[in-house]
Design a protein around this motif. Structure first.
Motif, PDB file in Angstrom:
ATOM      1  N   MET A 292      19.221  42.163  41.031  1.00 58.84           N
ATOM      2  CA  MET A 292      18.404  42.302  39.833  1.00 58.84           C
ATOM      3  C   MET A 292      18.641  41.123  38.886  1.00 58.84           C
ATOM      4  O   MET A 292      17.701  40.527  38.368  1.00 58.84           O
ATOM      5  N   ARG A 293      19.907  40.775  38.672  1.00 54.20           N
ATOM      6  CA  ARG A 293      20.239  39.664  37.782  1.00 54.20           C
ATOM      7  C   ARG A 293      19.689  38.337  38.324  1.00 54.20           C
ATOM      8  O   ARG A 293      19.189  37.520  37.566  1.00 54.20           O
ATOM      9  N   GLU A 294      19.766  38.145  39.636  1.00 53.76           N
ATOM     10  CA  GLU A 294      19.213  36.930  40.247  1.00 53.76           C
ATOM     11  C   GLU A 294      17.703  36.857  40.028  1.00 53.76           C
ATOM     12  O   GLU A 294      17.161  35.789  39.734  1.00 53.76           O
ATOM     13  N   ALA A 295      17.033  37.986  40.148  1.00 56.76           N
ATOM     14  CA  ALA A 295      15.582  38.028  39.936  1.00 56.76           C
ATOM     15  C   ALA A 295      15.250  37.716  38.476  1.00 56.76           C
ATOM     16  O   ALA A 295      14.293  36.981  38.187  1.00 56.76           O
ATOM     17  N   TYR A 296      16.021  38.257  37.549  1.00 57.75           N
ATOM     18  CA  TYR A 296      15.805  37.966  36.122  1.00 57.75           C
ATOM     19  C   TYR A 296      15.954  36.466  35.859  1.00 57.75           C
ATOM     20  O   TYR A 296      15.126  35.859  35.191  1.00 57.75           O
ATOM     21  N   ARG A 297      17.039  35.877  36.392  1.00 58.82           N
ATOM     22  CA  ARG A 297      17.273  34.444  36.158  1.00 58.82           C
ATOM     23  C   ARG A 297      16.185  33.594  36.798  1.00 58.82           C
ATOM     24  O   ARG A 297      15.749  32.595  36.216  1.00 58.82           O
TER      25      ARG A 297
ATOM     26  N   MET B  51       8.426  35.848  24.729  1.00 63.18           N
ATOM     27  CA  MET B  51       8.824  37.250  24.555  1.00 63.18           C
ATOM     28  C   MET B  51       9.422  37.795  25.845  1.00 63.18           C
ATOM     29  O   MET B  51      10.416  38.530  25.819  1.00 63.18           O
ATOM     30  N   ARG B  52       8.838  37.429  26.982  1.00 66.29           N
ATOM     31  CA  ARG B  52       9.352  37.886  28.276  1.00 66.29           C
ATOM     32  C   ARG B  52      10.733  37.298  28.548  1.00 66.29           C
ATOM     33  O   ARG B  52      11.631  37.997  29.037  1.00 66.29           O
ATOM     34  N   ILE B  53      10.924  36.022  28.210  1.00 68.59           N
ATOM     35  CA  ILE B  53      12.237  35.394  28.384  1.00 68.59           C
ATOM     36  C   ILE B  53      13.277  36.132  27.552  1.00 68.59           C
ATOM     37  O   ILE B  53      14.377  36.428  28.033  1.00 68.59           O
TER      38      ILE B  53
ATOM     39  N   GLU C 229      22.639  43.325  29.082  1.00 69.90           N
ATOM     40  CA  GLU C 229      22.940  44.733  29.318  1.00 69.90           C
ATOM     41  C   GLU C 229      23.729  44.960  30.602  1.00 69.90           C
ATOM     42  O   GLU C 229      24.443  45.946  30.720  1.00 69.90           O
ATOM     43  N   SER C 230      23.597  44.067  31.565  1.00 68.25           N
ATOM     44  CA  SER C 230      24.320  44.237  32.830  1.00 68.25           C
ATOM     45  C   SER C 230      25.571  43.359  32.915  1.00 68.25           C
ATOM     46  O   SER C 230      26.256  43.369  33.944  1.00 68.25           O
ATOM     47  N   ASP C 231      25.877  42.623  31.861  1.00 70.10           N
ATOM     48  CA  ASP C 231      27.089  41.792  31.848  1.00 70.10           C
ATOM     49  C   ASP C 231      28.349  42.622  32.113  1.00 70.10           C
ATOM     50  O   ASP C 231      29.256  42.182  32.819  1.00 70.10           O
ATOM     51  N   TYR C 232      28.406  43.820  31.556  1.00 68.68           N
ATOM     52  CA  TYR C 232      29.577  44.673  31.703  1.00 68.68           C
ATOM     53  C   TYR C 232      29.884  44.926  33.180  1.00 68.68           C
ATOM     54  O   TYR C 232      31.028  44.825  33.611  1.00 68.68           O
TER      55      TYR C 232
ATOM     56  N   LYS D 299      16.538  38.035  29.064  1.00 73.58           N
ATOM     57  CA  LYS D 299      17.902  37.696  28.630  1.00 73.58           C
ATOM     58  C   LYS D 299      18.618  38.931  28.084  1.00 73.58           C
ATOM     59  O   LYS D 299      19.820  39.104  28.295  1.00 73.58           O
ATOM     60  N   HIS D 300      17.873  39.795  27.410  1.00 72.03           N
ATOM     61  CA  HIS D 300      18.448  41.051  26.926  1.00 72.03           C
ATOM     62  C   HIS D 300      18.892  41.922  28.106  1.00 72.03           C
ATOM     63  O   HIS D 300      19.981  42.507  28.086  1.00 72.03           O
ATOM     64  N   LEU D 301      18.058  41.990  29.134  1.00 73.82           N
ATOM     65  CA  LEU D 301      18.412  42.775  30.321  1.00 73.82           C
ATOM     66  C   LEU D 301      19.653  42.203  31.008  1.00 73.82           C
ATOM     67  O   LEU D 301      20.493  42.967  31.505  1.00 73.82           O
TER      68      LEU D 301
END
Length: 86
Positions: free
Chosen positions: A70-75, A35-37, A46-49, A41-43
């Protein structure tokens, strides 16, 4: 004045259960990780734009820096979760 609830009691009270035919079945750690993954991935989506805007030169490196971090931390978190063995 409200009573103080010990942290341990709060952790136990966190809703990590799903109701199935009036029976509570706990999520497994693997379920919670999946669920966290999905959330991470949704987050990212949302920042792809903004990532595309940066790649096209429409926003500056300083404007994009916090988004990039932020994106690096998510990945990184996704990689840790996906590497788990259960």
């Amino acid at each position: 004045c409200l009573p103080t609830i010990p942290e341990e009691a709060m952790v136990k009270a966190i809703t990590t259960f799903v109701e199935v035919e009036k029976e509570f079945v706990p999520y497994t750690q693997k379920d919670l990780d999946q669920m966290r993954i999905a959330e991470l991935k949704h987050l990212l989506k949302e920042s792809d734009y903004k990532a595309i805007k940066y790649a096209e030169g429409l926003i500056s490196a300083s404007e994009y820096a916090p988004i990039k971090a932020m994106r690096e931390a998510y990945r990184a978190e996704i990689n840790v979760l996906e590497a788990k063995t259960y």
